[in-house]
Design an enzyme around this catalytic site. Structure first.
Site, PDB file in Angstrom:
ATOM      1  CE1 TYR A  91     -15.915  -1.641  11.456  1.00  0.00           C
ATOM      2  CE2 TYR A  91     -14.259  -2.942   9.802  1.00  0.00           C
ATOM      3  CZ  TYR A  91     -15.609  -3.253  10.474  1.00  0.00           C
ATOM      4  OH  TYR A  91     -16.258  -3.638  10.610  1.00  0.00           O
ATOM      5  CE  LYS A  94       1.447  -2.433   3.255  1.00  0.00           C
ATOM      6  NZ  LYS A  94       1.446  -2.623   1.462  1.00  0.00           N
ATOM      7  CG  ASP A 112      -5.879  -3.233  -0.049  1.00  0.00           C
ATOM      8  OD1 ASP A 112      -6.049  -2.845  -0.318  1.00  0.00           O
ATOM      9  OD2 ASP A 112      -5.765  -4.456  -0.464  1.00  0.00           O
ATOM     10  CB  CYS A 128       3.357 -10.052 -34.195  1.00  0.00           C
ATOM     11  SG  CYS A 128       2.095 -10.330 -33.147  1.00  0.00           S
ATOM     12  CG  ASP A 162     -31.193  -6.313   4.094  1.00  0.00           C
ATOM     13  OD1 ASP A 162     -30.868  -5.850   5.649  1.00  0.00           O
ATOM     14  OD2 ASP A 162     -30.236  -6.358   3.291  1.00  0.00           O
ATOM     15  CB  SER A 190       0.889   7.511   3.341  1.00  0.00           C
ATOM     16  OG  SER A 190       2.109   7.685   3.467  1.00  0.00           O
ATOM     17  CB  CYS A 236      -0.569  -6.599 -35.319  1.00  0.00           C
ATOM     18  SG  CYS A 236      -0.374  -7.681 -34.366  1.00  0.00           S
ATOM     19  CB  CYS A 239       0.071  -9.748 -37.394  1.00  0.00           C
ATOM     20  SG  CYS A 239       1.524  -8.631 -37.892  1.00  0.00           S
ATOM     21  CE  LYS A 268      -1.220  -0.680   5.600  1.00  0.00           C
ATOM     22  NZ  LYS A 268      -1.950   0.147   4.342  1.00  0.00           N
ATOM     23  CB  CYS A 319       3.702  -6.630 -33.278  1.00  0.00           C
ATOM     24  SG  CYS A 319       3.242  -6.575 -35.040  1.00  0.00           S
ATOM     25  CD  GLU A 369      -6.398   1.605  14.499  1.00  0.00           C
ATOM     26  OE1 GLU A 369      -6.489   2.009  13.622  1.00  0.00           O
ATOM     27  OE2 GLU A 369      -6.550   2.398  15.749  1.00  0.00           O
TER      28      GLU A 369
HETATM   29  S1  IVH Z   1      -4.051   4.577  10.003  1.00  0.00           S
HETATM   30  C1  IVH Z   1      -1.210   8.389  10.697  1.00  0.00           C
HETATM   31  N1  IVH Z   1      -5.241   2.877  10.260  1.00  0.00           N
HETATM   32  O1  IVH Z   1      -3.620   2.288   5.028  1.00  0.00           O
HETATM   33  C2  IVH Z   1      -1.872   7.350   9.873  1.00  0.00           C
HETATM   34  N2  IVH Z   1      -4.322   3.894   7.917  1.00  0.00           N
HETATM   35  O2  IVH Z   1      -1.084   2.619   4.257  1.00  0.00           O
HETATM   36  C3  IVH Z   1      -2.953   7.015   9.081  1.00  0.00           C
HETATM   37  N3  IVH Z   1      -5.403   2.200   6.237  1.00  0.00           N
HETATM   38  O3  IVH Z   1      -3.742   5.631   3.962  1.00  0.00           O
HETATM   39  C4  IVH Z   1      -3.750   6.272   8.554  1.00  0.00           C
HETATM   40  N4  IVH Z   1      -6.430   0.578   8.122  1.00  0.00           N
HETATM   41  O4  IVH Z   1      -6.053   4.422   4.007  1.00  0.00           O
HETATM   42  C5  IVH Z   1      -4.616   3.527   9.321  1.00  0.00           C
HETATM   43  N5  IVH Z   1      -6.394   0.978  10.707  1.00  0.00           N
HETATM   44  C6  IVH Z   1      -5.690   1.723  10.250  1.00  0.00           C
HETATM   45  C7  IVH Z   1      -5.261   1.396   9.227  1.00  0.00           C
HETATM   46  C8  IVH Z   1      -5.363   2.800   8.295  1.00  0.00           C
HETATM   47  C9  IVH Z   1      -5.837   1.104   6.480  1.00  0.00           C
HETATM   48  C10 IVH Z   1      -5.112   2.824   5.433  1.00  0.00           C
HETATM   49  C11 IVH Z   1      -5.040   4.281   5.058  1.00  0.00           C
HETATM   50  C12 IVH Z   1      -3.538   4.924   4.630  1.00  0.00           C
HETATM   51  C13 IVH Z   1      -3.247   3.779   3.953  1.00  0.00           C
HETATM   52  C14 IVH Z   1      -1.493   3.430   3.938  1.00  0.00           C
END
Ligand code: IVH
Length: 721
Positions: free
Chosen positions: A259, A349, A151, A443, A57, A106, A470, A446, A149, A465, A147
């Protein structure tokens, strides 16, 4: 071998190296600037895309410094895409919302293998193929991309002629906030696309996930606590909070990652598969997740899901599942989308992790509205990477419903950021010495009388309360008032509030703003130096100009949250105008010719507060202290236009029992967001929110293919709204 140029021979390099290299003429500043930019981009790419850094870095910073120096000496050489231009933008006044070129959808969720296979079956059928339920070796001619998911927070990047022109948040999927100023500071996002392997399309939009590593999250939170600020709840909240900053310099100090995972508008659009799109994005210099795999059987998909379940704990960022996408874009188009999510994509999930432990004690905590919430203390147990000792029990009704007793073995669960919940009792192992949990009649702080609230079915929903003075309520109200989403008072974290109230220095919101007159007393508090005190006074001073909607949200009036405050403050424009309004007016005013969404419960609660003695007193004090109690229409519009949320315009049906919400309260909240809440499911329903024991309405929703959310999805969406 790369040739060494004279400028490489700085203090760090030994000049003996010269003996063996070809000497080239000293580059001109213009040449060196180009060289440095290429070098910096190359190292960014090695770090973020290839995950194979070649320099430290420190050395990277040296390259950047050299470039900065050269550009300072030759301002004519500065270009908008220079890495030095990532930071340095001025803070913006507010966010503009911009329409997405293509909606940001989504994804539907599934939690078990059978449902996943049923989805696959629908995909195969949708493509005109044979029923291939539980198909083994090949997936009915469908190839899938798996892929992680991640968070994080969704982001859309738009490149035109290879240059980053706009970065938008997801917003409601149709329109998002323009956060280009912040995204430009992220080293993981190239300002210009790499054209080494192929020329990018004239318009290239990539969607993806912004996230933060666990290490960066820990580093930031440590720093925040040391600075007397509230720590962030989890990396996702921290990322979301960071992207909402008006000042890009703050974003530049937090190392956000990215990503790419999907395609927005591309013109021309040469992509035939998701795999091909991801490869192109990567070649252009956008990071893609190395865990991604293209697979051609449902067995392989399932193996991936099981394998990733084992591996994901070792990754340095949070994931909550696997996203499975139909690889072929022609097939994706054929399958199409439903109201909010495409048919060609599903998220598997992972179940929230659970643990079993012994319930030792239940304490009743007083909230800012006086609500008493039972908090369980348990024998410490490891859960999802942390040691857990406390869990929420919501209310006494839940305790009775689940028949939880002190001494019981209980199953606890942690879902995302939400504090662990007690799911159930292991009744089989109940001993003889368990004791019932007594609901408080006074409560705990108090000793005032407790009021009990019931729903329509006479089920207990909350206890309060009854004492407005309080001390516990005061403390919680101040913590809320100072919070990031309300008055955002720097230097006034939970610990400082406790110190100030315990020392009797602050007895009301108004007292906060005269605190600087008690400087000596403040300095006497433990661990409160001059610097910290000045920081607090400065934080209070700048909070005075947040405007009416933030003040209203900060007051913590029952049912009056952020959105309701924004709508009401935006409509009335000042506290004086609001004070003139009757309850009926607050309930019925219109915004842009439509009902505002403020229902009777919010209106009456707010009206009652404003015209109570306590309410008038609070407002007088704030006014006297010079707190801005007006709202400029423009500010509300820019910060959060009405309707810019996932619920707006949706027909929603609630069914089953929700743990964290009363029906009535939730209905009002959703209506305040512009949703219509109705009682029965039909083809016109956009969304069903299903709690526990949901019955026929849920079945009907599934039959009609209506989108269904569970409570955690709801909590998540409300948190983001
Ligand atoms: S694809 C139509 N790919 O999950 C497809 N989403 O719960 C749209 N997310 O809003 C999203 N990893 O922000 C896709 N590999 C992935 C993801 C991903 C995380 C998020 C994304 C989306 C949310 C939906």
């Amino acid at each position: 071998m790369r040739q060494m140029t004279p400028t490489h021979c700085n203090a760090r390099a030994s000049c003996n190296a010269w003996a063996s290299v070809t000497i080239r003429a000293m580059p001109t500043p213009a040449e060196r600037v180009v060289e440095l930019r290429a070098e910096i981009d190359r190292h960014n790419r090695l770090y973020y895309v290839e995950a194979a850094p070649q320099i430290s870095d420190r050395d990277f910073d040296d390259l950047l410094k050299e470039l900065e120096q050269l550009e300072a000496e030759h301002p004519d050489l500065v270009t908008p895409d220079s890495p030095t231009q990532r930071v340095g933008g001025e803070p913006i006044d507010g966010f503009q919302t911009v329409e997405h070129a293509r909606p940001m959808l989504s994804i539907d969720n599934t939690y078990d293998r059978d449902d996943l296979l049923k989805w696959h079956d629908r995909v195969v059928k949708g493509l005109g193929g044979e029923d291939d339920l539980f198909g083994g070796d090949n997936a009915g001619g469908v190839r899938y991309v798996c892929e992680p998911k991640v968070d994080g927070v969704a982001l859309s990047l738009r490149y035109e002629a290879g240059h980053l022109v706009r970065a938008l948040s997801r917003g409601d999927g149709q329109r998002g906030d323009d956060i280009t100023h912040n995204v430009r500071t992220m080293r993981a996002v190239p300002l210009t696309l790499d054209t080494g392997e192929a020329k990018p399309p004239a318009v290239f939009e990539a969607r993806g996930e912004v996230f933060m590593t666990d290490a960066e999250f820990t580093r930031l939170n440590k720093q925040r606590v040391a600075d007397g600020q509230e720590p962030f709840k989890n990396p996702r909240n921290c990322t979301a909070g960071t992207l909402k900053q008006l000042d890009p310099r703050i974003v530049a100090q937090r190392s956000l990652r990215f990503y790419a995972h999907g395609r927005g508008e591309c013109d021309p659009d040469p992509y035939e598969t998701q795999t091909g799109f991801l490869e192109a994005a990567r070649a252009f210099g956008l990071p893609t997740n190395p865990e991604t795999k293209t697979l051609d059987s449902t067995d392989a998909v399932w193996d991936y899901i099981e394998g990733f379940a084992q591996r994901r704990g070792e990754l340095d960022y949070e994931t909550d599942g696997v996203v499975i996408k139909v690889d072929s874009i022609a097939q994706q188009d054929e399958l199409g989308v439903r109201s909010k999510s495409p048919r060609w994509c599903i998220a598997y999930k992972y179940a929230a992790e659970q643990a079993t432990t012994k319930l030792l004690r239940v304490d009743w905590q007083v909230g800012k509205t006086g609500k008493l919430t039972p908090r369980a203390t348990m024998q410490p147990v490891d859960l999802a990477g942390t040691t857990v000792q406390h869990a929420t029990l919501h209310n006494f009704g839940e305790i009775t419903r689940k028949d939880i007793r002190i001494g019981d073995e209980v199953v606890i669960e942690k879902a995302g950021e939400i504090i662990p919940q007690v799911m159930r009792v292991v009744v089989e192992s109940r001993g003889k010495d368990v004791k019932p949990i007594e609901p408080p009649t006074r409560c705990p702080e108090c000793e005032a009388d407790v009021e009990v609230e019931h729903d329509g079915d006479e089920k207990e929903t909350a206890r309060y309360c009854s004492n407005p003075e309080c001390p516990a309520q005061l403390r919680e109200r101040l913590i809320h008032f100072a919070g990031r989403d309300q008055m955002d008072i720097e230097g006034l974290g939970e610990k400082v509030v406790i110190q100030l109230t315990e020392a009797g220095l602050v007895k009301s919101f108004g007292d906060l703003f005269t605190l600087h007159t008690k400087r000596d007393d403040v300095l006497e508090l433990e661990r409160m130096g001059e610097k910290k005190a000045d920081n607090l006074f400065a934080g209070l001073e700048s909070a005075k100009s947040r405007g009416l909607s933030r003040v209203m949200a900060g007051l913590g009036v029952r049912h009056v949250g952020r959105t309701a405050s924004r709508i009401i403050a935006g409509h009335y424009g000042s506290i004086d105008a609001l004070m003139e309004a009757t309850k009926e007016e607050i309930e019925t005013f219109e915004v842009d010719g439509e009902k505002s969404g403020i229902g009777p419960e919010i209106a009456s609660s707010l009206h009652q507060f404003l015209h109570s003695e306590a309410g008038r007193h609070v407002i007088d004090e704030l006014r006297e202290a010079g707190v801005d109690l007006t709202e400029s229409a423009r500010a509300t519009e820019v910060a959060a236009p009405r309707g810019d949320n996932v619920f707006s315009g949706k027909k929603i049906v609630l069914t089953g029992t929700l743990e964290s919400f009363g029906r009535k309260e939730l209905t009002e909240r959703l209506e305040a967001f512009g949703a219509k809440v109705s009682g029965s499911v039909s083809a016109k329903t956009d969304l069903v929110i299903a709690g526990e024991k949901a019955g026929s309405k849920l079945d009907k929703a599934n039959k009609l293919g209506v989108e269904v959310w569970d409570e955690s999805a709801l909590v998540e969406a409300l948190g983001e709204t």
